[in-house]
Design a protein around this motif. Sequence first.
Motif, PDB file in Angstrom:
ATOM      1  N   VAL A  35     -19.645  85.871  20.274  1.00  0.00           N
ATOM      2  CA  VAL A  35     -20.702  84.858  20.302  1.00  0.00           C
ATOM      3  C   VAL A  35     -21.764  85.186  21.339  1.00  0.00           C
ATOM      4  N   PHE A  36     -21.513  86.150  22.198  1.00  0.00           N
ATOM      5  CA  PHE A  36     -22.490  86.524  23.201  1.00  0.00           C
ATOM      6  C   PHE A  36     -23.221  87.803  22.832  1.00  0.00           C
ATOM      7  N   SER A  37     -23.380  88.056  21.536  1.00  0.00           N
ATOM      8  CA  SER A  37     -24.089  89.251  21.102  1.00  0.00           C
ATOM      9  C   SER A  37     -25.199  88.885  20.137  1.00  0.00           C
ATOM     10  N   ILE A  45     -25.858  91.547  30.111  1.00  0.00           N
ATOM     11  CA  ILE A  45     -26.572  90.731  31.099  1.00  0.00           C
ATOM     12  C   ILE A  45     -27.492  89.776  30.362  1.00  0.00           C
ATOM     13  N   ILE A  46     -27.343  88.495  30.646  1.00  0.00           N
ATOM     14  CA  ILE A  46     -28.053  87.455  29.916  1.00  0.00           C
ATOM     15  C   ILE A  46     -28.985  86.709  30.863  1.00  0.00           C
ATOM     16  N   ASN A  47     -30.198  86.476  30.413  1.00  0.00           N
ATOM     17  CA  ASN A  47     -31.192  85.741  31.199  1.00  0.00           C
ATOM     18  C   ASN A  47     -31.468  84.391  30.559  1.00  0.00           C
ATOM     19  N   ILE A  48     -31.444  83.343  31.366  1.00  0.00           N
ATOM     20  CA  ILE A  48     -31.814  82.001  30.919  1.00  0.00           C
ATOM     21  C   ILE A  48     -33.050  81.577  31.696  1.00  0.00           C
ATOM     22  N   VAL A  60     -21.164  88.894  31.396  1.00  0.00           N
ATOM     23  CA  VAL A  60     -19.869  88.543  30.816  1.00  0.00           C
ATOM     24  C   VAL A  60     -19.017  89.796  30.758  1.00  0.00           C
ATOM     25  N   GLU A  61     -17.876  89.756  31.413  1.00  0.00           N
ATOM     26  CA  GLU A  61     -16.935  90.865  31.385  1.00  0.00           C
ATOM     27  C   GLU A  61     -15.685  90.426  30.650  1.00  0.00           C
ATOM     28  N   ASP A  62     -15.480  90.983  29.480  1.00  0.00           N
ATOM     29  CA  ASP A  62     -14.342  90.630  28.641  1.00  0.00           C
ATOM     30  C   ASP A  62     -13.376  91.807  28.623  1.00  0.00           C
ATOM     31  N   GLU A  63     -12.228  91.655  29.329  1.00  0.00           N
ATOM     32  CA  GLU A  63     -11.259  92.746  29.425  1.00  0.00           C
ATOM     33  C   GLU A  63     -10.674  93.101  28.077  1.00  0.00           C
TER      34      GLU A  63
END
Length: 353
Positions: A95-97, A193-196, A65-68
């Motif tokens: 929410v992605f932390s 970097i997120i792994n599912i 996820v790249e959030d500018e």
Amino acid sequence: MISNEQASNDNITIKILIDKVIDWYRYFYSHKILIIIVVVIGALIGLGYSIINKPIYTATLTFVVEDEKSSGGIGSVLGLASSFGLDLGGGGGNVFSGANLNELFMSRSMVEKTFLSPVKVEGKIISLAEMFIQNAKWREAWNKKPKLAKIQFSPNANRSLFTRTQDSILGVMYKIITKNSLSVSQKDKKISIINIDMSSNNELFAKYFCEALADEVSEFYIMTKSKKARMNMAILERQTDSIRGELNHAITGVAAANDNVFNLNPSINIRRVPSARKQVDVQANTAILTELVKQTELAKVTIRRETPLIQIIDSPILPLEVEKLGKLKGLVSGGFLAGLLLAIILMFKKLFL
């Protein structure tokens, strides 16, 4: 003298130890037939289990996820501090932390939406929920119960129209998936970097579910992050359309007023007032419309800036990684566990009975 006594004691201790080992050996040897039978039975059970047990397939999807919006400023300061092992906070709203990531992916809302996603299986478009039901062979038992025989989960069905029974079934599927099959991890807090990982005895289901869940969460995340900007954009577009309509109406009014004063006696100025008023409306609406168009373009830039980029790095590719108990491993493991269990029982019998 002391050394001789110590040596004598050591010899006695070693002799007692040897006698005990011999005694235990004779004890187990006297039950050799029973031990052989139990080990053989255990080995056969292990072999049978390895044959019957279905392989488990694991689909893994990795994305970043790249959030500018989060880059620079205080984010850079926090990143610099974290590189020195200092935790200054500031990441609770993402929410992605951390734990928020697992909660989002494991939430009932996201998982149920994923179950209702359409997939193509054997030329037919069905939902992942129906694919799960077929794989679990629930239909065979449901067909004997009138209340369950007609239950269907159509692709992209309206969740608010589901019956209590459908809600209950989805709840059971949600618990099975989140407790036994689904895993979400972020290796490092400083790396987005997120792994599912999705495991199933159905290779296609594991792949489809993993991809559909990533799509659902990505869509939710993007819409949430850019929600305010999109609302502002919608308001500006409505205002722009409204002012443009007013401007067109004012321009038409100016033309109509000018027609009414055509060849009018110059000394009669009162008849020119409506045209002058309409001209003022045109000028005012033109200025307002110019500003609104500028703000609308700025809002578009804001939406692009606040919309995070979700880039898939690795997606599940067939054939998936498979975990299966081999026949030789099942044979050896079954025999060893059976022999170990019997040895414990025999030891307990000798010591306490």
